[in-house]
Design an enzyme around this catalytic site. Sequence first.
Site: not given
Ligand code: FUC
Length: 352
Positions: A80, A105, A179, A251, A318
Amino acid sequence: MIEQTNFGSMPDGSQVTQFCLTNRLGVSVEILDLGGIIRRWLIPNHKQNHTDIVLGYDTVDEYLADDSYLGALVGRYANRIKHGKFSLAGKDYQTDINQGGNCLHGGGQGFNSKVWQCTVLSNSDNPSIMLELTSPDSDQGFPGQISVKVIYTLTEQNRLKIEYFATTDQTTLYNPTNHSYFNLAGHSSGSVANQQIQLLASHYTPTDENAIPTGEISVVDNTPFDFRTPTTINVPLASKHQQIEYANGLDHNLCLDAYTADLKSASYVGKAVAKQSGIELEVYTNMPGIQIFTANHFSNKKGKEDSLYQAHQGVCFETQFYPDTPNQPNFPSATLEAGKDFYSVTEYQVSF
Ligand code: FUC
């Protein structure tokens, strides 16, 4: 060996191709030119026939409708940016806002939603592909035209190496990641709560209730974020810590101890282990942070082969610059200047 198959088409009729990279030990990773998505990762482990260790979908339409970024390359900015606002080289910018009033993202039409140009680099040992994309100036509100390249290589030692390259014609931000949601007992095997993770990280970046960092870099001691020794994922998930309650699970960005600003090669930063399957995943990177995300809001999400994914059914590693870095001067910088070459590398080593 690399096998190419048609995976379907985009709304404009253009084709999406799947590249299946297989090494001599029979491990295969299927990658789409759409979003560089890792769609399947098959491990020929002895306990089952093949275990597919990543969550995914079966159709292009499901990927395009997805807001969970399953397996995708993320850009320009992983995680974010508060309100999508930042200042760079004396100018203020407003990006696309696509989640809870913030930029997530890279905005609503991020790199995950684009078909990349794909070239096969090696079709025999250590199969390898290169994905390329050009994002024009002001794309999703970010400055500068940026040309990005990602090379995926599956080694004969069962390591998937992901190398990120970029250049820009104006000062901009770049913070790419992949991701993938891992479930080392198999994508349809239920919760990862009884699997273990380790992360060599002594600090983390606490957030507010909207997952925006407060700016603090806090020690993990005596918090649910201390993964320096292998920890069953259920331990933090069951914690009543306010940070866990904000997110309904993990998270959070962990600050990796191995990081130094001039680190060019990938260092060991952590691992995940599933005793049920005997599969282990080690993570190596040169990036400063890692977002540990446990698919906290999944609920009957229809996945591959009619699976229904539930909360905590996968865990993401990530690798990244910290979230909201452009608004936090004490975080390692994600600024990329014109004429400079961006390079980062993340490697996932599978043992079984
Ligand atoms: C991750 C999280 C977020 C989000 C995303 C799809 O990177 O940090 O909160 O939900 O994935």
